[in-house]
Design a protein around this motif. Structure first.
Motif, PDB file in Angstrom:
ATOM      1  N   ALA A 103       0.818  -1.217   0.000  1.00 46.33           N
ATOM      2  CA  ALA A 103       0.000   0.000   0.000  1.00 46.33           C
ATOM      3  C   ALA A 103       0.851   1.265   0.000  1.00 46.33           C
ATOM      4  N   PHE A 104       2.087   1.164   0.383  1.00 45.47           N
ATOM      5  CA  PHE A 104       2.969   2.333   0.445  1.00 45.47           C
ATOM      6  C   PHE A 104       3.987   2.351  -0.701  1.00 45.47           C
ATOM      7  N   THR A 105       3.701   1.583  -1.763  1.00 43.23           N
ATOM      8  CA  THR A 105       4.599   1.528  -2.914  1.00 43.23           C
ATOM      9  C   THR A 105       3.821   1.838  -4.186  1.00 43.23           C
ATOM     10  N   ASP A 106       4.557   1.951  -5.307  1.00 43.71           N
ATOM     11  CA  ASP A 106       3.921   2.176  -6.612  1.00 43.71           C
ATOM     12  C   ASP A 106       3.925   0.899  -7.438  1.00 43.71           C
TER      13      ASP A 106
ATOM     14  N   LEU B 168       2.505   7.991   1.543  1.00 45.36           N
ATOM     15  CA  LEU B 168       1.048   8.110   1.616  1.00 45.36           C
ATOM     16  C   LEU B 168       0.428   8.595   0.308  1.00 45.36           C
ATOM     17  N   THR B 169       1.167   8.501  -0.785  1.00 44.12           N
ATOM     18  CA  THR B 169       0.648   8.997  -2.072  1.00 44.12           C
ATOM     19  C   THR B 169      -0.610   8.253  -2.494  1.00 44.12           C
ATOM     20  N   ASN B 170      -0.618   6.928  -2.347  1.00 41.76           N
ATOM     21  CA  ASN B 170      -1.797   6.146  -2.736  1.00 41.76           C
ATOM     22  C   ASN B 170      -3.024   6.544  -1.926  1.00 41.76           C
ATOM     23  N   PHE B 171      -2.841   6.805  -0.648  1.00 46.43           N
ATOM     24  CA  PHE B 171      -3.967   7.201   0.199  1.00 46.43           C
ATOM     25  C   PHE B 171      -4.452   8.606  -0.147  1.00 46.43           C
ATOM     26  N   ALA B 172      -3.532   9.485  -0.531  1.00 48.48           N
ATOM     27  CA  ALA B 172      -3.938  10.820  -0.980  1.00 48.48           C
ATOM     28  C   ALA B 172      -4.750  10.728  -2.263  1.00 48.48           C
ATOM     29  N   ASP B 173      -4.344   9.829  -3.172  1.00 45.01           N
ATOM     30  CA  ASP B 173      -5.114   9.641  -4.414  1.00 45.01           C
ATOM     31  C   ASP B 173      -6.493   9.060  -4.115  1.00 45.01           C
ATOM     32  N   LEU B 174      -6.562   8.175  -3.103  1.00 44.89           N
ATOM     33  CA  LEU B 174      -7.862   7.611  -2.731  1.00 44.89           C
ATOM     34  C   LEU B 174      -8.835   8.690  -2.276  1.00 44.89           C
ATOM     35  N   GLY B 175      -8.326   9.689  -1.574  1.00 48.18           N
ATOM     36  CA  GLY B 175      -9.196  10.743  -1.077  1.00 48.18           C
ATOM     37  C   GLY B 175      -9.883  11.520  -2.174  1.00 48.18           C
ATOM     38  N   HIS B 176      -9.321  11.514  -3.388  1.00 50.93           N
ATOM     39  CA  HIS B 176      -9.901  12.255  -4.510  1.00 50.93           C
ATOM     40  C   HIS B 176     -10.507  11.332  -5.563  1.00 50.93           C
TER      41      HIS B 176
ATOM     42  N   ALA C  11     -11.383  -2.979  -5.826  1.00 52.72           N
ATOM     43  CA  ALA C  11      -9.972  -3.253  -5.560  1.00 52.72           C
ATOM     44  C   ALA C  11      -9.471  -4.395  -6.440  1.00 52.72           C
ATOM     45  N   TYR C  12     -10.295  -5.398  -6.653  1.00 56.13           N
ATOM     46  CA  TYR C  12      -9.916  -6.515  -7.527  1.00 56.13           C
ATOM     47  C   TYR C  12      -9.655  -6.027  -8.947  1.00 56.13           C
ATOM     48  N   GLU C  13     -10.527  -5.172  -9.464  1.00 49.14           N
ATOM     49  CA  GLU C  13     -10.335  -4.653 -10.819  1.00 49.14           C
ATOM     50  C   GLU C  13      -9.068  -3.810 -10.923  1.00 49.14           C
ATOM     51  N   GLU C  14      -8.815  -2.984  -9.906  1.00 54.29           N
ATOM     52  CA  GLU C  14      -7.610  -2.160  -9.932  1.00 54.29           C
ATOM     53  C   GLU C  14      -6.346  -3.019  -9.934  1.00 54.29           C
ATOM     54  N   ALA C  15      -6.388  -4.140  -9.206  1.00 49.86           N
ATOM     55  CA  ALA C  15      -5.197  -4.975  -9.095  1.00 49.86           C
ATOM     56  C   ALA C  15      -5.012  -5.883 -10.307  1.00 49.86           C
ATOM     57  N   PHE C  16      -6.060  -6.607 -10.698  1.00 49.00           N
ATOM     58  CA  PHE C  16      -5.894  -7.670 -11.680  1.00 49.00           C
ATOM     59  C   PHE C  16      -6.422  -7.322 -13.067  1.00 49.00           C
ATOM     60  N   LYS C  17      -7.114  -6.199 -13.179  1.00 48.23           N
ATOM     61  CA  LYS C  17      -7.555  -5.752 -14.499  1.00 48.23           C
ATOM     62  C   LYS C  17      -6.682  -4.620 -15.014  1.00 48.23           C
ATOM     63  N   TYR C  18      -6.323  -3.702 -14.112  1.00 47.22           N
ATOM     64  CA  TYR C  18      -5.502  -2.556 -14.508  1.00 47.22           C
ATOM     65  C   TYR C  18      -4.068  -2.645 -13.974  1.00 47.22           C
ATOM     66  N   GLY C  19      -3.767  -3.630 -13.151  1.00 44.68           N
ATOM     67  CA  GLY C  19      -2.411  -3.858 -12.708  1.00 44.68           C
ATOM     68  C   GLY C  19      -1.876  -2.887 -11.680  1.00 44.68           C
ATOM     69  N   GLN C  20      -2.735  -2.164 -10.988  1.00 49.50           N
ATOM     70  CA  GLN C  20      -2.312  -1.190  -9.978  1.00 49.50           C
ATOM     71  C   GLN C  20      -2.307  -1.865  -8.603  1.00 49.50           C
ATOM     72  N   PHE C  21      -1.256  -2.651  -8.340  1.00 51.08           N
ATOM     73  CA  PHE C  21      -1.214  -3.431  -7.105  1.00 51.08           C
ATOM     74  C   PHE C  21      -1.078  -2.545  -5.868  1.00 51.08           C
ATOM     75  N   GLY C  22      -0.225  -1.555  -5.934  1.00 51.22           N
ATOM     76  CA  GLY C  22      -0.039  -0.674  -4.786  1.00 51.22           C
ATOM     77  C   GLY C  22      -1.299   0.098  -4.458  1.00 51.22           C
ATOM     78  N   TYR C  23      -1.973   0.610  -5.472  1.00 56.26           N
ATOM     79  CA  TYR C  23      -3.199   1.376  -5.263  1.00 56.26           C
ATOM     80  C   TYR C  23      -4.310   0.484  -4.707  1.00 56.26           C
ATOM     81  N   ALA C  24      -4.416  -0.750  -5.237  1.00 55.53           N
ATOM     82  CA  ALA C  24      -5.426  -1.684  -4.747  1.00 55.53           C
ATOM     83  C   ALA C  24      -5.152  -2.077  -3.297  1.00 55.53           C
ATOM     84  N   ALA C  25      -3.880  -2.252  -2.943  1.00 53.35           N
ATOM     85  CA  ALA C  25      -3.545  -2.572  -1.554  1.00 53.35           C
ATOM     86  C   ALA C  25      -3.908  -1.422  -0.629  1.00 53.35           C
ATOM     87  N   ALA C  26      -3.732  -0.179  -1.089  1.00 49.80           N
ATOM     88  CA  ALA C  26      -4.130   0.977  -0.285  1.00 49.80           C
ATOM     89  C   ALA C  26      -5.640   0.990  -0.071  1.00 49.80           C
TER      90      ALA C  26
END
Length: 320
Positions: A63-66, A80-88, A279-294
């Motif tokens: 969750a704290f990586t890209d 905390l970049t992923n969490f900041a992106d989540l807020g928006h 979260a599943y789509e972000e991780a396994f459809k778009y490949g954003q593992f760090g963002y999905a973990a956040a």
């Protein structure tokens, strides 16, 4: 005749009943037993650490990586970049709102219907054993099978639901239950209630069987009606069970994935996209593992806060 003063009674020692201190040999033996107990627990602890705790800690670190799929560059720490992106992220908060609606509705209706069914199954009825067995059927079915079965029930052209409603005169045209923006979420909620109600029923039935029958009989002799006996005797006795199963059901329902995925895959238009689906789509459809973990970590934090407030309120009520 000489008078003698009575002997004073010995004062009670403050350490009365305290076991004597253990000898070094006894302490060594107890320490050996403790080590032996941990050794016996290792076969159960190792799979838990490898299959549960390890992936959990790894997900928290992601969750704290890209971290992304298909990247040739090494994963970097982004704080905390992923969490900041989540807020928006309005799409995430829309899915979070849908998840709360789903979890509240399914949990509340499961409790009401399961309580009624448990009260019925607790009565001395004929073929009670058969009714209890049939009540467990939805619980014994895998989520994938339940989803496929209910997709057939809800099918717009060949579904039994539309055919039955048309025969009864309630509708004139077939309804697209899972493809309509207004009907998809209620239809999925009905399936969630049906699939999860048996486990709640079993827990409540166990609680009802622990209520002493003498209390209900005494209340009946005092002239209390059915509702009064339930509110004054049955409800206080099973209230701790209700609090526990409600908290667990809310966690399970909010984290639902398989059932909704098979039914709608989050559609139509994201109307049934629960947070876990997002979260599943972000991780396994778009490949954003760090963002999905956040996303997963944020959901854990919110649910933990909610359950803490809920349980604290209930405990205060119990103490009062």
């Amino acid at each position: 005749m000489s008078l003698t003063s009575p002997k004073p009674k010995p004062k009670a020692s403050g350490n009365r009943g305290t076991p004597p201190p253990r000898t070094p040999a006894q302490r060594k033996a107890a320490l050996g037993l403790d080590r032996g107990g941990w050794f016996l627990l290792l076969p159960a602890l190792i799979p838990i650490l490898i299959l549960s705790v390890g992936p959990l800690l790894y997900g928290v670190s992601l969750a704290f990586t890209d971290s992304q799929s298909g990247r040739t560059n090494p994963t970097e720490f982004v704080g905390l970049t992923n969490f900041a992106d989540l807020g928006h992220d309005s799409l995430f908060w829309d899915s979070f709102r849908i998840g709360l609606v789903w979890a509240f509705c399914v949990t509340a209706l499961q409790l009401l219907l399961a309580l009624g069914l448990a009260l019925l199954l607790n009565q001395n009825l004929r073929f009670r054993w058969l009714a209890r067995t049939l009540a467990l059927v939805p619980w014994a079915m895998p989520e994938v099978v339940v989803g496929i079965m209910w997709r057939l029930v809800y099918h717009q052209d060949a579904g039994i639901l539309n055919a039955t409603l048309k025969d009864l005169g309630f509708i004139n045209e077939n309804v697209d239950w899972l493809g309509s923006l207004s009907m998809a979420l209620p239809a999925v909620i009905v399936v969630g209630i049906w699939a999860g109600m048996p486990q709640t029923t079993v827990v409540l039935l166990a609680g009802l069987q622990n209520v002493p029958g003498e209390l209900r009989e005494a209340a009946a002799l005092d002239g209390a009606g059915i509702w009064r006996r339930f509110t004054a005797v049955t409800w206080p006795a099973i209230k701790p069970v209700i609090v526990a199963i409600t908290a667990l059901n809310f966690i399970w329902n909010f984290n639902s994935f398989g059932l909704v995925y098979v039914l709608t895959q989050g559609g139509p238009g994201g109307e049934t996209r629960l947070p876990m689906l997002f979260a599943y789509e972000e991780a396994f459809k778009y490949g954003q593992f760090g963002y999905a973990a956040a996303m997963g970590l944020a959901m854990i934090a919110v649910i933990a806060v909610f359950l803490t407030l809920f349980l604290r309120k209930r405990l205060k009520e119990e103490a009062a």
